[in-house]
Design a protein around this motif. Structure first.
Motif, PDB file in Angstrom:
ATOM      1  N   SER A 377      62.586  43.977  -9.480  1.00 23.64           N
ATOM      2  CA  SER A 377      64.033  44.006 -10.257  1.00 23.64           C
ATOM      3  C   SER A 377      64.248  45.646 -10.035  1.00 23.64           C
ATOM      4  O   SER A 377      63.227  46.332 -10.085  1.00 23.64           O
ATOM      5  N   ARG A 378      65.412  46.048  -9.804  1.00 26.66           N
ATOM      6  CA  ARG A 378      65.908  47.219 -10.005  1.00 26.66           C
ATOM      7  C   ARG A 378      66.794  47.665 -10.980  1.00 26.66           C
ATOM      8  O   ARG A 378      67.780  46.626 -11.031  1.00 26.66           O
ATOM      9  N   TYR A 379      67.034  48.557 -11.489  1.00 30.29           N
ATOM     10  CA  TYR A 379      67.847  48.959 -12.930  1.00 30.29           C
ATOM     11  C   TYR A 379      68.264  50.312 -12.345  1.00 30.29           C
ATOM     12  O   TYR A 379      67.890  51.269 -12.482  1.00 30.29           O
ATOM     13  N   ASN A 380      69.803  50.416 -12.385  1.00 33.69           N
ATOM     14  CA  ASN A 380      70.526  51.605 -12.224  1.00 33.69           C
ATOM     15  C   ASN A 380      70.705  52.275 -13.851  1.00 33.69           C
ATOM     16  O   ASN A 380      71.840  51.761 -14.372  1.00 33.69           O
ATOM     17  N   TRP A 381      69.979  53.199 -13.664  1.00 34.17           N
ATOM     18  CA  TRP A 381      69.846  53.855 -15.184  1.00 34.17           C
ATOM     19  C   TRP A 381      71.086  54.751 -15.228  1.00 34.17           C
ATOM     20  O   TRP A 381      71.717  54.835 -16.388  1.00 34.17           O
ATOM     21  N   SER A 382      71.520  55.191 -14.353  1.00 34.50           N
ATOM     22  CA  SER A 382      72.721  56.057 -14.232  1.00 34.50           C
ATOM     23  C   SER A 382      73.392  55.915 -12.594  1.00 34.50           C
ATOM     24  O   SER A 382      72.571  55.495 -11.905  1.00 34.50           O
ATOM     25  N   GLN A 383      74.271  56.723 -12.506  1.00 36.03           N
ATOM     26  CA  GLN A 383      74.900  56.877 -11.287  1.00 36.03           C
ATOM     27  C   GLN A 383      73.782  57.511 -10.243  1.00 36.03           C
ATOM     28  O   GLN A 383      73.894  57.328  -9.023  1.00 36.03           O
ATOM     29  N   ASP A 384      72.862  58.454 -10.615  1.00 43.60           N
ATOM     30  CA  ASP A 384      72.021  59.203  -9.882  1.00 43.60           C
ATOM     31  C   ASP A 384      70.608  58.642 -10.184  1.00 43.60           C
ATOM     32  O   ASP A 384      69.584  59.341  -9.202  1.00 43.60           O
ATOM     33  N   VAL A 385      70.338  57.748 -10.785  1.00 45.39           N
ATOM     34  CA  VAL A 385      68.840  57.196 -10.999  1.00 45.39           C
ATOM     35  C   VAL A 385      68.701  55.860 -11.113  1.00 45.39           C
ATOM     36  O   VAL A 385      69.493  55.263 -11.887  1.00 45.39           O
ATOM     37  N   THR A 386      67.789  55.601 -10.230  1.00 45.39           N
ATOM     38  CA  THR A 386      67.382  54.087 -10.225  1.00 45.39           C
ATOM     39  C   THR A 386      65.900  53.633 -10.536  1.00 45.39           C
ATOM     40  O   THR A 386      65.139  54.334  -9.926  1.00 45.39           O
ATOM     41  N   LEU A 387      65.641  52.703 -11.350  1.00 47.60           N
ATOM     42  CA  LEU A 387      64.070  52.706 -11.693  1.00 47.60           C
ATOM     43  C   LEU A 387      63.883  51.066 -11.327  1.00 47.60           C
ATOM     44  O   LEU A 387      64.875  50.216 -11.117  1.00 47.60           O
ATOM     45  N   GLY A 388      62.702  50.771 -10.755  1.00 48.68           N
ATOM     46  CA  GLY A 388      62.091  49.684 -10.287  1.00 48.68           C
ATOM     47  C   GLY A 388      60.956  49.269 -10.758  1.00 48.68           C
ATOM     48  O   GLY A 388      59.996  50.112 -11.073  1.00 48.68           O
ATOM     49  N   LEU A 426      55.725  50.458  -9.667  1.00 50.91           N
ATOM     50  CA  LEU A 426      56.712  51.057 -10.565  1.00 50.91           C
ATOM     51  C   LEU A 426      57.273  52.171  -9.771  1.00 50.91           C
ATOM     52  O   LEU A 426      56.443  53.212  -9.107  1.00 50.91           O
ATOM     53  N   ASN A 427      58.590  52.355  -9.558  1.00 49.40           N
ATOM     54  CA  ASN A 427      59.141  53.433  -8.774  1.00 49.40           C
ATOM     55  C   ASN A 427      60.474  54.010  -9.305  1.00 49.40           C
ATOM     56  O   ASN A 427      61.167  53.215 -10.129  1.00 49.40           O
ATOM     57  N   ALA A 428      60.682  55.069  -9.141  1.00 45.87           N
ATOM     58  CA  ALA A 428      62.073  55.611  -9.556  1.00 45.87           C
ATOM     59  C   ALA A 428      62.654  56.455  -8.494  1.00 45.87           C
ATOM     60  O   ALA A 428      61.816  57.376  -7.628  1.00 45.87           O
ATOM     61  N   GLU A 429      64.111  56.454  -8.198  1.00 44.83           N
ATOM     62  CA  GLU A 429      64.774  57.103  -7.328  1.00 44.83           C
ATOM     63  C   GLU A 429      65.889  58.046  -7.872  1.00 44.83           C
ATOM     64  O   GLU A 429      66.492  57.674  -8.625  1.00 44.83           O
ATOM     65  N   TRP A 430      65.724  59.374  -7.582  1.00 44.28           N
ATOM     66  CA  TRP A 430      66.692  60.315  -7.949  1.00 44.28           C
ATOM     67  C   TRP A 430      67.662  60.811  -7.068  1.00 44.28           C
ATOM     68  O   TRP A 430      67.187  61.314  -5.630  1.00 44.28           O
ATOM     69  N   ARG A 431      68.987  60.618  -7.019  1.00 46.70           N
ATOM     70  CA  ARG A 431      69.839  61.000  -5.984  1.00 46.70           C
ATOM     71  C   ARG A 431      70.700  62.265  -6.564  1.00 46.70           C
ATOM     72  O   ARG A 431      71.114  62.098  -7.842  1.00 46.70           O
TER      73      ARG A 431
END
Length: 432
Positions: A377-388, A426-431
């Motif tokens: 699953s992926r979860y858009n925590w905010s416009q700039d952060v996505t957690l997976g 577990l991953n996190a993306e920061w834009r």
């Protein structure tokens, strides 16, 4: 940001180097701490939805519209239990003190993961960086197990840094390339039968490292919005190891045999080829909620060139035994489903054919055909952060072993039962 990226690169390299002494198994893994784990790698070269495309297909970096940094942590648990049968010889079954040898296992955790960064320079040019380890195997058996004369501990791993660049040719075509600078490490510990009931086992050790470069080339084609075709080529890379064979605890009789056969203090050169590989992937946005993904891949394992190291007989003049391999094929199917904003669910199934030629499964390389089953699953925590988050089961089933390379090693026969690797990502993306 530069300082954050620098610290992340150094931290990830330390993690990957630590994994070299962990209890785990695997060769070319598709699992690098990215969201692809939740798809069983389906769409690997065509998905291009986050910074991990810097590694999975550099051409996909042209689809990333703002600077993106992804960090992935990926603990992996190997379940590898060996059950010897009645054909295992007394040489293997009996320890020097006349007690029974253990069945043997190499169960345990391996830390792994990846760091990925993409920086779009303009609407045509993008630069990227990937730090990960995707090639390797590490096993640690008990020193007194039945296969100790074949292997006690072994590792062959490579990790490194891959800078990458991508160029958008037009609205449909993009091309990309990366060059991974890899550090490869080999280590083998194996017991030696001293041929003396009053002396315990001796031991042989071999260890070295080498640097190499592997090229990662990619093409991405998007004929219409929502449909993409990706093709990647991973070049062959050669690791050349050279070290003096080290022995300890040898009986006078065995030491004399090794002296007479020219094996005492011998330098052993081992050349290993990380094979070339091709991956073709498809991504298709079926509707507003559902996307379908697929792979077809090939890996050139017939050129691998891995060897076993040990003392198998009194008359041999060599420490090595060649192992035979064959090319492998990969197929995968997966889907993404937008449950509701901000949740995206993923699933996938994949199959990789067996790389071992015939029935020559070795305790140093207990691999067979592989099935992958994944959920994520992926979860858009905010416009700039996505957690997976994702879980994947790599299933190899039962692997039969029947080896007899000489009277000093004895016959080892039995089955690795229910071989599996459990992977948590577990991953996190920061834009930004």
């Amino acid at each position: 940001m530069t300082r954050t990226l620098r610290c992340g690169v150094l931290g990830m390299l330390c993690l990957l180097l630590a994994a070299g002494t962990s209890l785990a198994g695997g060769l070319y893994l598709y699992e690098v701490g990215s969201p692809d784990v939740g798809l069983a790698a389906a769409g690997y070269a065509a998905r291009a939805q986050d910074a991990s495309t810097a590694f999975t297909n550099p051409a996909g970096m042209t689809r990333i519209k703002q600077p993106s940094l992804m960090l992935g942590a990926q603990p992996m648990y190997l379940h590898l239990d060996f059950n010897p049968d009645s054909n295992t010889s007394s040489v293997a079954n009996t320890l020097p003190d006349r007690s029974s040898a253990k069945s043997g296992d190499s169960n345990g955790w391996m830390p792994a993961g990846g760091l990925f960064y993409v920086h779009p320079v303009n609407d045509k040019l993008a630069l990227g960086l990937a730090v990960t380890g995707y090639f390797g195997l590490a096993l640690d058996y008990q020193d007194d197990w039945v296969g100790r004369y074949y292997v006690q501990e072994t590792s062959l791993q490579a990790a490194g840094i891959q800078p990458a660049v991508a160029w958008r040719v037009n609205d449909q075509w993009s091309v990309g390339a990366g060059a991974a600078v890899l550090n490869g490490v080999i280590k083998t510990d194996v017991a030696i039968n001293n041929i003396d009931p009053f002396v315990g086992d001796g031991q042989l050790k071999y260890k070295d490292n080498d640097w190499t470069v592997q090229y990662n080339l990619g093409v991405l084609y998007e004929p219409v919005e929502g449909t993409r075709f990706g093709l990647t080529y991973l070049s062959e890379a050669d690791l050349n190891f050279s070290d003096q064979i080290k022995t300890k605890g040898l009986s006078p009789r065995l030491q004399d045999i090794l002296d007479r056969t020219g094996r005492t203090g011998a330098r052993l050169d081992i050349g290993i080829s990380m094979p070339q590989a091709v991956m073709f992937s498809v991504y298709h946005q079926y509707n507003d909620r559902l996307a379908l993904l697929a792979n077809l891949g090939w890996q050139d394992w017939s050129q691998f060139g891995y060897v076993d190291i040990g003392v198998y007989s009194e008359n041999s003049t060599s420490f090595t035994t060649d192992l035979d391999f064959k090319d492998t094929w990969h197929i995968a199917l997966g889907c993404q489903y937008l449950l509701s904003e901000p949740w995206l669910l993923t699933a996938g199934i994949a199959y990789d054919s067996d790389m071992i030629k015939g029935d020559d499964v070795s305790p140093s390389l207990p691999v067979g055909e592989q099935w992958r089953f994944a959920l994520g699953s992926r979860y858009n925590w905010s416009q700039d952060v996505t957690l997976g988050a994702a879980y994947e089961l790599v299933w190899e089933g039962d692997l039969d072993v029947d080896l007899n390379r000489g009277p000093l090693a004895g016959q080892v026969s039995g089955t690795y039962e229910n071989v599996a690797i459990h992977i948590i990502s577990l991953n996190a993306e920061w834009r930004f």
